[in-house]
Design a protein around this motif. Structure first.
Motif, PDB file in Angstrom:
ATOM      1  N   ASP A  36     -16.739  14.672   3.680  1.00  0.00           N
ATOM      2  CA  ASP A  36     -16.884  13.304   4.153  1.00  0.00           C
ATOM      3  C   ASP A  36     -15.534  12.587   4.129  1.00  0.00           C
ATOM      4  O   ASP A  36     -14.530  13.123   3.659  1.00  0.00           O
ATOM      5  CB  ASP A  36     -17.936  12.550   3.334  1.00  0.00           C
ATOM      6  N   ALA A  37     -15.509  11.364   4.633  1.00  0.00           N
ATOM      7  CA  ALA A  37     -14.262  10.614   4.752  1.00  0.00           C
ATOM      8  C   ALA A  37     -13.655  10.282   3.397  1.00  0.00           C
ATOM      9  O   ALA A  37     -12.428  10.298   3.248  1.00  0.00           O
ATOM     10  CB  ALA A  37     -14.497   9.341   5.553  1.00  0.00           C
ATOM     11  N   SER A  38     -14.471   9.998   2.392  1.00  0.00           N
ATOM     12  CA  SER A  38     -13.913   9.651   1.078  1.00  0.00           C
ATOM     13  C   SER A  38     -13.229  10.855   0.434  1.00  0.00           C
ATOM     14  O   SER A  38     -12.192  10.706  -0.225  1.00  0.00           O
ATOM     15  CB  SER A  38     -14.989   9.079   0.155  1.00  0.00           C
ATOM     16  N   THR A  39     -13.765  12.055   0.634  1.00  0.00           N
ATOM     17  CA  THR A  39     -13.121  13.260   0.115  1.00  0.00           C
ATOM     18  C   THR A  39     -11.801  13.499   0.841  1.00  0.00           C
ATOM     19  O   THR A  39     -10.789  13.841   0.216  1.00  0.00           O
ATOM     20  CB  THR A  39     -14.045  14.477   0.271  1.00  0.00           C
ATOM     21  N   ALA A  40     -11.800  13.306   2.148  1.00  0.00           N
ATOM     22  CA  ALA A  40     -10.566  13.470   2.923  1.00  0.00           C
ATOM     23  C   ALA A  40      -9.521  12.440   2.499  1.00  0.00           C
ATOM     24  O   ALA A  40      -8.332  12.758   2.368  1.00  0.00           O
ATOM     25  CB  ALA A  40     -10.854  13.352   4.416  1.00  0.00           C
ATOM     26  N   TYR A  41      -9.958  11.203   2.238  1.00  0.00           N
ATOM     27  CA  TYR A  41      -9.043  10.151   1.812  1.00  0.00           C
ATOM     28  C   TYR A  41      -8.450  10.460   0.440  1.00  0.00           C
ATOM     29  O   TYR A  41      -7.248  10.302   0.214  1.00  0.00           O
ATOM     30  CB  TYR A  41      -9.776   8.812   1.795  1.00  0.00           C
ATOM     31  N   THR A  42      -9.284  10.911  -0.490  1.00  0.00           N
ATOM     32  CA  THR A  42      -8.799  11.284  -1.817  1.00  0.00           C
ATOM     33  C   THR A  42      -7.832  12.462  -1.723  1.00  0.00           C
ATOM     34  O   THR A  42      -6.805  12.482  -2.410  1.00  0.00           O
ATOM     35  CB  THR A  42      -9.989  11.633  -2.741  1.00  0.00           C
ATOM     36  N   THR A  43      -8.140  13.426  -0.867  1.00  0.00           N
ATOM     37  CA  THR A  43      -7.232  14.559  -0.658  1.00  0.00           C
ATOM     38  C   THR A  43      -5.908  14.084  -0.092  1.00  0.00           C
ATOM     39  O   THR A  43      -4.837  14.548  -0.505  1.00  0.00           O
ATOM     40  CB  THR A  43      -7.883  15.593   0.285  1.00  0.00           C
ATOM     41  N   TRP A  44      -5.951  13.142   0.832  1.00  0.00           N
ATOM     42  CA  TRP A  44      -4.720  12.575   1.408  1.00  0.00           C
ATOM     43  C   TRP A  44      -3.884  11.912   0.315  1.00  0.00           C
ATOM     44  O   TRP A  44      -2.669  12.120   0.247  1.00  0.00           O
ATOM     45  CB  TRP A  44      -5.083  11.562   2.501  1.00  0.00           C
ATOM     46  N   GLN A  45      -4.521  11.131  -0.553  1.00  0.00           N
ATOM     47  CA  GLN A  45      -3.790  10.457  -1.633  1.00  0.00           C
ATOM     48  C   GLN A  45      -3.170  11.460  -2.601  1.00  0.00           C
ATOM     49  O   GLN A  45      -1.990  11.336  -2.955  1.00  0.00           O
ATOM     50  CB  GLN A  45      -4.724   9.521  -2.400  1.00  0.00           C
ATOM     51  N   TRP A  46      -3.947  12.424  -3.057  1.00  0.00           N
ATOM     52  CA  TRP A  46      -3.441  13.398  -4.019  1.00  0.00           C
ATOM     53  C   TRP A  46      -2.360  14.284  -3.414  1.00  0.00           C
ATOM     54  O   TRP A  46      -1.396  14.636  -4.104  1.00  0.00           O
ATOM     55  CB  TRP A  46      -4.585  14.242  -4.583  1.00  0.00           C
ATOM     56  N   THR A  47      -2.503  14.641  -2.164  1.00  0.00           N
ATOM     57  CA  THR A  47      -1.473  15.453  -1.518  1.00  0.00           C
ATOM     58  C   THR A  47      -0.148  14.696  -1.485  1.00  0.00           C
ATOM     59  O   THR A  47       0.902  15.259  -1.776  1.00  0.00           O
ATOM     60  CB  THR A  47      -1.903  15.852  -0.093  1.00  0.00           C
ATOM     61  N   GLY A  48      -0.200  13.419  -1.160  1.00  0.00           N
ATOM     62  CA  GLY A  48       1.019  12.615  -1.137  1.00  0.00           C
ATOM     63  C   GLY A  48       1.656  12.487  -2.511  1.00  0.00           C
ATOM     64  O   GLY A  48       2.872  12.613  -2.656  1.00  0.00           O
ATOM     65  N   ALA A  49       0.837  12.254  -3.532  1.00  0.00           N
ATOM     66  CA  ALA A  49       1.373  12.104  -4.889  1.00  0.00           C
ATOM     67  C   ALA A  49       1.997  13.406  -5.389  1.00  0.00           C
ATOM     68  O   ALA A  49       3.111  13.408  -5.931  1.00  0.00           O
ATOM     69  CB  ALA A  49       0.268  11.653  -5.842  1.00  0.00           C
ATOM     70  N   VAL A  50       1.305  14.514  -5.192  1.00  0.00           N
ATOM     71  CA  VAL A  50       1.832  15.808  -5.643  1.00  0.00           C
ATOM     72  C   VAL A  50       3.070  16.181  -4.844  1.00  0.00           C
ATOM     73  O   VAL A  50       4.057  16.680  -5.400  1.00  0.00           O
ATOM     74  CB  VAL A  50       0.736  16.902  -5.550  1.00  0.00           C
ATOM     75  N   ALA A  51       3.059  15.916  -3.545  1.00  0.00           N
ATOM     76  CA  ALA A  51       4.230  16.223  -2.719  1.00  0.00           C
ATOM     77  C   ALA A  51       5.438  15.406  -3.157  1.00  0.00           C
ATOM     78  O   ALA A  51       6.558  15.923  -3.218  1.00  0.00           O
ATOM     79  CB  ALA A  51       3.917  15.971  -1.243  1.00  0.00           C
ATOM     80  N   LEU A  52       5.228  14.134  -3.483  1.00  0.00           N
ATOM     81  CA  LEU A  52       6.338  13.288  -3.942  1.00  0.00           C
ATOM     82  C   LEU A  52       6.938  13.806  -5.241  1.00  0.00           C
ATOM     83  O   LEU A  52       8.158  13.928  -5.376  1.00  0.00           O
ATOM     84  CB  LEU A  52       5.872  11.841  -4.107  1.00  0.00           C
ATOM     85  N   VAL A  53       6.088  14.150  -6.192  1.00  0.00           N
ATOM     86  CA  VAL A  53       6.577  14.628  -7.490  1.00  0.00           C
ATOM     87  C   VAL A  53       7.286  15.970  -7.342  1.00  0.00           C
ATOM     88  O   VAL A  53       8.389  16.167  -7.870  1.00  0.00           O
ATOM     89  CB  VAL A  53       5.417  14.721  -8.507  1.00  0.00           C
ATOM     90  N   THR A  54       6.679  16.905  -6.614  1.00  0.00           N
ATOM     91  CA  THR A  54       7.315  18.220  -6.474  1.00  0.00           C
ATOM     92  C   THR A  54       8.586  18.138  -5.636  1.00  0.00           C
ATOM     93  O   THR A  54       9.554  18.851  -5.915  1.00  0.00           O
ATOM     94  CB  THR A  54       6.343  19.253  -5.876  1.00  0.00           C
ATOM     95  N   ALA A  55       8.611  17.260  -4.638  1.00  0.00           N
ATOM     96  CA  ALA A  55       9.833  17.081  -3.856  1.00  0.00           C
ATOM     97  C   ALA A  55      10.937  16.478  -4.708  1.00  0.00           C
ATOM     98  O   ALA A  55      12.099  16.888  -4.626  1.00  0.00           O
ATOM     99  CB  ALA A  55       9.558  16.196  -2.639  1.00  0.00           C
ATOM    100  N   ALA A  56      10.591  15.515  -5.564  1.00  0.00           N
ATOM    101  CA  ALA A  56      11.585  14.902  -6.441  1.00  0.00           C
ATOM    102  C   ALA A  56      12.146  15.900  -7.439  1.00  0.00           C
ATOM    103  O   ALA A  56      13.287  15.766  -7.887  1.00  0.00           O
ATOM    104  CB  ALA A  56      10.970  13.716  -7.180  1.00  0.00           C
ATOM    105  N   CYS A  57      11.355  16.916  -7.772  1.00  0.00           N
ATOM    106  CA  CYS A  57      11.825  17.959  -8.688  1.00  0.00           C
ATOM    107  C   CYS A  57      12.614  19.041  -7.955  1.00  0.00           C
ATOM    108  O   CYS A  57      13.053  20.001  -8.583  1.00  0.00           O
ATOM    109  CB  CYS A  57      10.649  18.570  -9.435  1.00  0.00           C
TER     110      CYS A  57
END
Length: 151
Positions: free
Chosen positions: A61-82
């Protein structure tokens, strides 16, 4: 501490305080915290709208996709910064996809402004994502030989 060093530090502090007062008088007061929340909503609402419209025939559903979008961005930011190459590639792809979702999810008259705000937000955050990693928090053992750093 030497007296001359204290005098230099005190003078610097006074100069900074004077510059801050001048800046506040010239530019006005800083924007309230709610202005930053409104800027964030300019990005997140169109993304939510886009995901609502485009997940009707999917297994999630849309809420799962939205949560996945948020977590993907957060994890990508942290791993990119590392310094992770995969994190940096994911961050770039995520930012591009997010700007596209903002563009599509925003009504026509406001589309350009919303996409511009999204681009500016991710450009600012990319300063963190694409910085040079340093320190023990981001270091990981690798099998690659160490290369000299060119500064």
């Amino acid at each position: 501490m030497a007296a001359w060093l204290r005098a230099v530090i005190a003078s610097g502090a006074l100069l900074l305080a004077g510059a801050a007062v001048w800046l506040l008088r010239t530019c006005g007061s800083p924007p309230p915290i709610s202005a930053f929340a409104e800027l964030g909503a300019t990005i997140t609402r169109p993304v939510g709208s886009y995901l609502d419209d485009h997940t009707t025939h999917l297994a999630i559903d849309a809420s799962t996709a939205y949560t996945t979008w948020q977590w993907t961005g957060a994890v990508a930011l942290v791993t990119a910064a590392c310094g992770s190459i995969a994190g940096r590639m994911t961050w770039s792809a995520w930012a591009g996809a997010s700007v596209a979702m903002v563009w599509i999810g925003t009504p026509a008259p406001d589309r350009e402004v919303a996409a511009g705000i999204a681009v500016l937000a991710w450009t600012a955050a990319s300063g963190i994502a694409f910085r040079r990693p340093s320190g023990p928090a981001c270091s990981a053992p690798t099998s690659c030989p160490a290369t000299p750093r060119r500064d």
